[in-house]
Design an enzyme around this catalytic site. Structure first.
Site, PDB file in Angstrom:
ATOM      1  N   LEU A 242       0.924  -1.012   0.005  1.00 24.25           N
ATOM      2  CA  LEU A 242       0.041  -0.041   0.055  1.00 24.25           C
ATOM      3  C   LEU A 242       0.976   1.203   0.145  1.00 24.25           C
ATOM      4  O   LEU A 242       1.221   1.900   1.021  1.00 24.25           O
ATOM      5  CB  LEU A 242      -0.974  -0.108   1.285  1.00 24.25           C
ATOM      6  CG  LEU A 242      -2.002   0.832   1.116  1.00 24.25           C
ATOM      7  CD1 LEU A 242      -3.017   0.523   0.041  1.00 24.25           C
ATOM      8  CD2 LEU A 242      -2.883   0.588   2.323  1.00 24.25           C
ATOM      9  N   HIS A 243       1.518   1.604  -1.137  1.00 22.78           N
ATOM     10  CA  HIS A 243       2.555   2.572  -1.499  1.00 22.78           C
ATOM     11  C   HIS A 243       1.888   4.011  -0.747  1.00 22.78           C
ATOM     12  O   HIS A 243       2.552   4.573   0.251  1.00 22.78           O
ATOM     13  CB  HIS A 243       2.625   2.763  -2.719  1.00 22.78           C
ATOM     14  CG  HIS A 243       2.963   1.595  -3.460  1.00 22.78           C
ATOM     15  ND1 HIS A 243       4.269   0.849  -3.349  1.00 22.78           N
ATOM     16  CD2 HIS A 243       2.286   0.729  -4.502  1.00 22.78           C
ATOM     17  CE1 HIS A 243       4.437  -0.124  -4.076  1.00 22.78           C
ATOM     18  NE2 HIS A 243       3.105  -0.218  -4.773  1.00 22.78           N
ATOM     19  N   ASP A 244       0.838   4.529  -1.310  1.00 21.01           N
ATOM     20  CA  ASP A 244       0.818   6.173  -1.158  1.00 21.01           C
ATOM     21  C   ASP A 244       0.560   6.662   0.068  1.00 21.01           C
ATOM     22  O   ASP A 244       0.875   7.835   0.812  1.00 21.01           O
ATOM     23  CB  ASP A 244      -0.093   6.765  -2.181  1.00 21.01           C
ATOM     24  CG  ASP A 244       0.416   6.725  -3.740  1.00 21.01           C
ATOM     25  OD1 ASP A 244       1.706   6.480  -3.741  1.00 21.01           O
ATOM     26  OD2 ASP A 244      -0.357   6.862  -4.704  1.00 21.01           O
ATOM     27  N   THR A 246       1.558   5.748   2.645  1.00 12.72           N
ATOM     28  CA  THR A 246       2.707   5.938   3.860  1.00 12.72           C
ATOM     29  C   THR A 246       3.077   7.397   3.689  1.00 12.72           C
ATOM     30  O   THR A 246       3.550   7.880   4.892  1.00 12.72           O
ATOM     31  CB  THR A 246       3.930   5.153   3.409  1.00 12.72           C
ATOM     32  OG1 THR A 246       4.155   5.651   2.016  1.00 12.72           O
ATOM     33  CG2 THR A 246       3.473   3.731   3.250  1.00 12.72           C
TER      34      THR A 246
END
Ligand SMILES: [Ca+2]
Length: 314
Positions: A242-244, A246
């Site tokens: 779940l990249h964004d 962060t």
């Protein structure tokens, strides 16, 4: 409570962008001055629309959404429908948003806002290719020293690439823009794949979104389920990164993250490694430090924060 931190979210939604926007809108520590859409995962016509859909899901029709650049500074747009689906937000049932798109161009909004707000008070949270921000910095260099911090999802060093063997998608799509931003002198914090690949949406974490029993919880679970299919197949991992979100979590709880303040530069000429973020993690050069490059995350802490915040939305 201390005054909320003012942020502009620059984004190319994207399911993980959508979760990041929801997290920001659910968090009273942040004041979202505006959301600026950029072409990336899907073309601009879809990213600006998706940003408005997400605001409406959060019950926040008051948030201002601006459309920005529809193509990288010097290159043809590369998109990622193979990951995010045709709409960019595949998974949940989508609807036509009715809240307006602002008439001002996103780049003008970024420039005007940084000039109007006191210096050092506006943070740029970037979740897509850096075209809008770099265009603003290029056109109005006077705004650069006024930026509090640029916090960007992008790049990779140990995990190397996800769109080419050497490059992460956001940086690869517009490497010239990334170079402008990282060399600008604005304080930069980077969330690379090295970190986001440790923030996996496992089944229990996805179940926790669904168990919220709210529209936002279901919408989030359906989005993360969709892109998980692709990533599980690709990486064989127990869940998709779940990249964004962060980026937003770092603004709320920086203690969840550890990294190094180092030199980070972007390859803009080689065909083979175009868009690679060359991070001097081991400090083997004398090149000046310009960014905090994150390497580790307390993933359980991150998902608890995210789920607790999403629970506050309708
Ligand atoms: Ca994104």
């Amino acid at each position: 409570m201390t005054e909320a931190r003012k942020i502009i979210i620059d984004t190319d939604p994207g399911q993980d962008d959508a979760v990041a926007i929801l997290l920001a809108l659910a968090s009273p520590e942040l004041e979202v001055l505006g959301i600026t859409a950029v072409a990336g995962n899907v073309p601009l016509g879809l990213t600006q629309k998706n940003a408005r859909i997400v605001c409406e899901v959060a019950g926040r029709r008051d948030v201002r959404v601006f459309a920005g650049c529809d193509a990288p500074m010097k290159r043809k747009l590369v998109t990622a429908e193979h990951v995010h689906g045709r709409t960019g937000l595949d998974g949940p049932e989508l609807f036509e948003p009715t809240m307006p798109l602002q008439s001002r161009h996103a780049v003008d909004f970024i420039i005007d806002t940084l000039r109007a707000e006191p210096p050092g008070t506006v943070t740029l949270a970037t979740l897509g290719p850096l075209t809008n921000v770099a265009t603003a910095f290029h056109r109005a260099p006077d705004i650069v020293p006024r930026v509090a911090e640029v916090v960007s999802m992008g790049g990779a060093y140990f995990e190397v690439g996800n769109i080419t063997p050497a490059a992460e998608f956001n940086i690869y799509v517009d490497p010239e823009a990334a170079e402008i931003v990282f060399k600008s002198g604005a304080p930069a914090t980077i969330m690379p794949l090295d970190l986001t690949h440790k923030a996996l949406v496992t089944k229990p974490r996805n179940d926790a979104f669904r168990a919220l029993g709210t529209r936002t919880g279901t919408f989030t679970a359906e989005m993360t389920e969709f892109f998980e299919r692709f990533d599980k197949e690709k990486y064989g991992s127990e869940g998709a990164p779940l990249h964004d979100p962060t980026v937003i979590a770092y603004l709320l709880a920086p203690d969840l993250f550890t990294g190094r303040f180092i030199n980070v530069e972007v390859e803009t000429t080689s065909d083979l490694t175009l868009g690679m973020t060359v991070a001097d993690w081991w400090r083997v050069t004398n090149r000046d430090e310009n960014a905090t490059f994150m390497g580790d995350i307390d993933a359980d802490g991150f998902f608890s924060l995210l789920t607790e915040r999403l629970a506050r939305l309708p």
